[in-house]
Design a protein around this motif. Sequence first.
Motif, short mmCIF file in Angstrom:
data_model
loop_
_atom_site.label_atom_id
_atom_site.label_comp_id
_atom_site.label_asym_id
_atom_site.label_seq_id
_atom_site.Cartn_x
_atom_site.Cartn_y
_atom_site.Cartn_z
N LYS A 42 0.85 -1.19 0.00
CA LYS A 42 0.00 0.00 0.00
C LYS A 42 0.89 1.24 0.00
O LYS A 42 0.63 2.20 -0.71
N GLU A 43 1.96 1.19 0.82
CA GLU A 43 2.87 2.33 0.94
C GLU A 43 4.23 1.84 1.39
O GLU A 43 4.33 0.90 2.18
N PHE A 44 5.28 2.48 0.89
CA PHE A 44 6.64 2.21 1.33
C PHE A 44 7.24 3.54 1.76
O PHE A 44 7.27 4.49 0.99
N ARG A 45 7.64 3.61 3.02
CA ARG A 45 8.20 4.86 3.56
C ARG A 45 9.69 4.69 3.80
O ARG A 45 10.11 3.91 4.66
N TRP A 46 10.48 5.40 3.05
CA TRP A 46 11.94 5.40 3.14
C TRP A 46 12.30 6.54 4.09
O TRP A 46 12.39 7.69 3.70
N GLN A 47 12.45 6.21 5.37
CA GLN A 47 12.66 7.25 6.38
C GLN A 47 13.54 6.73 7.50
O GLN A 47 13.68 5.52 7.67
N TYR A 77 21.29 0.88 6.14
CA TYR A 77 21.57 -0.55 6.01
C TYR A 77 20.97 -1.12 4.73
O TYR A 77 21.55 -2.00 4.11
N LEU A 78 19.80 -0.63 4.35
CA LEU A 78 19.19 -1.11 3.12
C LEU A 78 20.03 -0.73 1.89
O LEU A 78 20.18 -1.53 0.97
N VAL A 79 20.57 0.48 1.88
CA VAL A 79 21.45 0.90 0.78
C VAL A 79 22.66 -0.02 0.70
O VAL A 79 23.05 -0.46 -0.39
N ARG A 80 23.23 -0.36 1.84
CA ARG A 80 24.38 -1.27 1.86
C ARG A 80 24.01 -2.65 1.32
O ARG A 80 24.87 -3.38 0.82
N LYS A 84 17.23 0.68 -2.98
CA LYS A 84 17.09 2.10 -3.27
C LYS A 84 15.73 2.54 -2.76
O LYS A 84 14.89 1.71 -2.42
N SER A 85 15.50 3.83 -2.74
CA SER A 85 14.22 4.33 -2.23
C SER A 85 13.04 3.90 -3.10
O SER A 85 11.90 3.95 -2.66
N ASN A 86 13.32 3.45 -4.32
CA ASN A 86 12.23 3.01 -5.21
C ASN A 86 12.27 1.50 -5.46
O ASN A 86 11.65 1.02 -6.40
#
Length: 106
Positions: A42-47, A77-80, A84-86
């Motif tokens: 429904k939503e993904f919040r990159w914060q 940690y996700l970037v590593r 990506k934000s998308n």
Amino acid sequence: MKKPLIAWTAALMLVSVAPILAHHSPAAFDRTKQVKLVGTVKEFRWQNPHTWIEVVDKDEKTGQDVVWGVELTSPTYLVRAGWKSNTIKAGDKVTVVGNPVRTGEP
């Protein structure tokens, strides 16, 4: 003159670390159980400090849609890990496995 400054700095560092340690307590999660969600984003919040995914899943008993909030780690940690934000977008089909909160809320 340096000793009070060092003592003040050490005290300030200790006080600033306490909230960080409290923030990462796993007490809210039931680590003896796992929930598997198969649904739609429904939503993904990159914060910061944690990313979140809202996943719509069907309740097996009622057949009603249920929106689950899924807490992930920080964007750093996700970037590593190659995200990506998308990487995840609203409408994506996902499978999520994780520990539920002790209150039973989705």
